[in-house]
Scaffold this motif. Structure first.
Motif, PDB file in Angstrom:
ATOM      1  N   PRO A 184      13.515 -12.552 -12.604  1.00  0.00           N
ATOM      2  CA  PRO A 184      12.733 -13.708 -12.180  1.00  0.00           C
ATOM      3  C   PRO A 184      13.067 -14.139 -10.756  1.00  0.00           C
ATOM      4  CG  PRO A 184      14.473 -14.390 -13.685  1.00  0.00           C
ATOM      5  CD  PRO A 184      14.482 -12.884 -13.664  1.00  0.00           C
ATOM      6  N   PHE A 185      12.018 -14.317  -9.954  1.00  0.00           N
ATOM      7  CA  PHE A 185      12.140 -14.904  -8.626  1.00  0.00           C
ATOM      8  C   PHE A 185      13.059 -14.113  -7.708  1.00  0.00           C
ATOM      9  CE2 PHE A 185      11.623 -18.494 -11.701  1.00  0.00           C
ATOM     10  CZ  PHE A 185      10.271 -18.665 -11.476  1.00  0.00           C
ATOM     11  N   GLY A 186      13.249 -12.815  -7.951  1.00  0.00           N
ATOM     12  CA  GLY A 186      14.084 -12.022  -7.055  1.00  0.00           C
ATOM     13  C   GLY A 186      13.584 -12.017  -5.628  1.00  0.00           C
ATOM     14  N   PRO A 187      12.315 -11.620  -5.390  1.00  0.00           N
ATOM     15  CA  PRO A 187      11.814 -11.619  -4.011  1.00  0.00           C
ATOM     16  C   PRO A 187      11.795 -13.007  -3.390  1.00  0.00           C
ATOM     17  CG  PRO A 187      10.387 -10.332  -5.449  1.00  0.00           C
ATOM     18  CD  PRO A 187      11.330 -11.082  -6.327  1.00  0.00           C
ATOM     19  N   ALA A 205       9.355  -3.700  -4.787  1.00  0.00           N
ATOM     20  CA  ALA A 205      10.493  -3.299  -5.613  1.00  0.00           C
ATOM     21  C   ALA A 205      10.473  -4.014  -6.943  1.00  0.00           C
ATOM     22  CB  ALA A 205      11.799  -3.598  -4.876  1.00  0.00           C
ATOM     23  N   GLU A 206       9.993  -5.252  -6.946  1.00  0.00           N
ATOM     24  CA  GLU A 206       9.908  -5.988  -8.205  1.00  0.00           C
ATOM     25  C   GLU A 206       8.721  -5.531  -9.049  1.00  0.00           C
ATOM     26  OE1 GLU A 206       9.944 -10.658  -9.446  1.00  0.00           O
ATOM     27  OE2 GLU A 206       8.285  -9.910  -8.253  1.00  0.00           O
ATOM     28  N   GLN A 207       7.617  -5.174  -8.380  1.00  0.00           N
ATOM     29  CA  GLN A 207       6.411  -4.794  -9.099  1.00  0.00           C
ATOM     30  C   GLN A 207       6.497  -3.410  -9.726  1.00  0.00           C
ATOM     31  OE1 GLN A 207       4.825  -7.856  -9.346  1.00  0.00           O
ATOM     32  NE2 GLN A 207       2.900  -6.831  -8.888  1.00  0.00           N
ATOM     33  N   THR A 208       7.292  -2.516  -9.110  1.00  0.00           N
ATOM     34  CA  THR A 208       7.361  -1.128  -9.567  1.00  0.00           C
ATOM     35  C   THR A 208       8.402  -0.988 -10.671  1.00  0.00           C
ATOM     36  OG1 THR A 208       6.804  -0.397  -7.334  1.00  0.00           O
ATOM     37  CG2 THR A 208       7.677   1.253  -8.857  1.00  0.00           C
ATOM     38  N   PRO A 209       8.022  -0.595 -11.883  1.00  0.00           N
ATOM     39  CA  PRO A 209       8.997  -0.442 -12.961  1.00  0.00           C
ATOM     40  C   PRO A 209       9.940   0.719 -12.708  1.00  0.00           C
ATOM     41  CG  PRO A 209       6.855   0.391 -13.645  1.00  0.00           C
ATOM     42  CD  PRO A 209       6.646  -0.263 -12.317  1.00  0.00           C
ATOM     43  N   LEU A 265       0.824  -1.202   0.000  1.00  0.00           N
ATOM     44  CA  LEU A 265       0.000   0.000   0.000  1.00  0.00           C
ATOM     45  C   LEU A 265       0.860   1.255   0.000  1.00  0.00           C
ATOM     46  CD1 LEU A 265      -2.790   1.383   0.264  1.00  0.00           C
ATOM     47  CD2 LEU A 265      -2.552   1.160   2.753  1.00  0.00           C
ATOM     48  N   VAL A 266       1.916   1.258   0.787  1.00  0.00           N
ATOM     49  CA  VAL A 266       2.826   2.404   0.827  1.00  0.00           C
ATOM     50  C   VAL A 266       3.439   2.646  -0.548  1.00  0.00           C
ATOM     51  CG1 VAL A 266       5.027   3.220   1.760  1.00  0.00           C
ATOM     52  CG2 VAL A 266       3.323   2.204   3.287  1.00  0.00           C
ATOM     53  N   ALA A 267       3.799   1.567  -1.232  1.00  0.00           N
ATOM     54  CA  ALA A 267       4.410   1.701  -2.552  1.00  0.00           C
ATOM     55  C   ALA A 267       3.406   2.165  -3.601  1.00  0.00           C
ATOM     56  CB  ALA A 267       5.036   0.372  -2.978  1.00  0.00           C
ATOM     57  N   ALA A 268       2.152   1.740  -3.465  1.00  0.00           N
ATOM     58  CA  ALA A 268       1.152   2.054  -4.484  1.00  0.00           C
ATOM     59  C   ALA A 268       0.510   3.418  -4.284  1.00  0.00           C
ATOM     60  CB  ALA A 268       0.063   0.972  -4.492  1.00  0.00           C
TER      61      ALA A 268
END
Length: 380
Positions: free
Chosen positions: A216-219, A201-205, A69-72
């Motif tokens: 791939p599979f970073g988190p 961090a992975e979801q945000t371009p 939520l904080v990121a979005a």
């Protein structure tokens, strides 16, 4: 930021586990009180034990969702967090009022803990990720110190956890001696916030590379590392506890307060460091598996109408509903601990199936007027 339906599905798993554990206790009439439940119905009790993962899963996912939520929604996010946390705490106190057979007005259950954690997240979100993880281990240490200082019993009954007459009253229950007190369970929430940051961090371009796909599979790799750390730490404490009983050189671990560090009991009322770390490892393993399934090209993509996703999206409503129905209303109806374990198992299966059907139908109405809908409307 796209919604990770694997998190909703995992929340659905958690609410199923919570309901089957609660109903397993609230429906079964134990025929022979001189024998353990495991001796009388090993399969039934084995399924019941899986419910121990439910609350730690909810707490972890609350932390994950807070970071997402904080990121979005970075604008005014602190106000949103405070409002949502307070609304969730209000649901907790509503549950206290609706189930006087279980809770007093000052009881502290998983909803209260998650609400407080989210309401105070404006503080935690400003900490570095490493500090969030380190703070969990600090809180585990403070848990032992607080339990030792208060002479908290090694096994807490429901009457003890609802008793407001001890010095400190509801504050004492909320911090140390409730079902899910701040010490140690806030630490699990903070670890969930760290996981949420890895996912965000992975979801945000990245602005400079908007079309570059995430690694791939970073988190999942970081989640796996945290899972192994929790598992190794929990097993180490458990082995130290077992060795202390047989090894004179470790006799000091049998003395207060050290035995609280190394004593690992299946009951986490009260919770010690060992059982918290082992449960957390189990939750992180499930989380990693859920993410992997969602990302796998071979697996069918998750859908908003998937059964577990729908159960997860309605989990708060189902939590409130099943507690009131089976813990409180069952008593005047004569259904409280009134059945053999096979009959109880059939009732549990039928109830979960009914919840699944209703949740899927409710999904088409956007879960309108449910607890989750109210949480969004009142919390922003």
């Amino acid at each position: 930021m796209p919604r990770l339906l694997s998190l909703d599905a995992l929340r659905g798993v958690a609410v199923v586990l919570m309901m089957e554990q609660h109903l397993g206790v609230w429906l079964w009439h134990v025929q022979d009180p001189t024998r353990t439940g495991v001796a009388q119905a090993p399969l039934y009790m084995g399924l019941n034990a899986l419910g121990g993962l439910a609350a730690p899963t909810f707490i972890t996912l609350a932390g994950v969702g807070t970071s997402l939520l904080v990121a979005a929604r970075p604008a005014r996010v602190d106000l949103i967090l405070v409002r949502r946390g307070l609304v969730l705490m209000a649901f907790g106190y509503l549950l206290n009022w609706l189930t006087p057979s279980w809770f007093s007005w000052g009881s502290w259950f998983v909803l209260h803990l998650m609400g407080l954690a989210i309401a105070t997240a404006p503080l935690w979100r400003r900490l570095p990720t490493a500090a969030l993880l380190a703070l969990e281990f600090v809180l585990l240490g403070l848990t032992v110190a607080a339990q030792h200082w208060l002479a908290t019993p090694t096994l807490l009954s429901n009457d003890f956890m609802r008793d407001l007459g001890r010095p400190g009253g509801p504050v004492r229950i909320a911090l140390v001696e409730g079902q899910f007190p701040v010490l140690p369970w806030l630490g699990v929430f903070l670890a969930g916030m760290a996981v949420g940051r890895w996912l965000a961090a992975e979801q945000t371009p990245r602005p400079s590379e908007p079309d570059l796909p995430p690694p791939p599979f970073g988190p999942e790799r970081r989640i796996g590392q945290l899972c192994r750390l929790c598992l190794a730490s929990g097993i180490t404490l458990m082995l130290l506890g077992l060795a202390a009983a047989e090894t004179p050189a470790l006799a000091v671990l049998r003395e207060a307060p050290w035995w609280r560090f190394v004593s690992v009991r299946t009951s986490f009322y009260p919770a010690g460091p060992g059982i918290v770390l082992l449960l957390q490892a189990g939750v992180l393993l499930m989380l990693s598996a859920a993410l992997h399934i969602e990302r796998s090209k071979q697996a069918e993509p998750a859908r908003d109408s998937g059964t577990l996703v729908c159960l997860g999206r309605a989990s708060l409503t189902l939590l409130l509903l099943h507690v009131v129905l089976f813990r409180e209303i069952s008593r005047p109806l004569g259904a409280w601990q009134a059945f053999s374990w096979p009959v109880a198992l059939v009732i549990i299966a039928a109830w979960i199936a009914l919840c699944a059907v209703l949740a899927r139908a409710w999904q088409r109405r956007g879960y309108r007027f449910g607890a989750e809908w109210l949480l969004r409307r009142l919390g922003g």
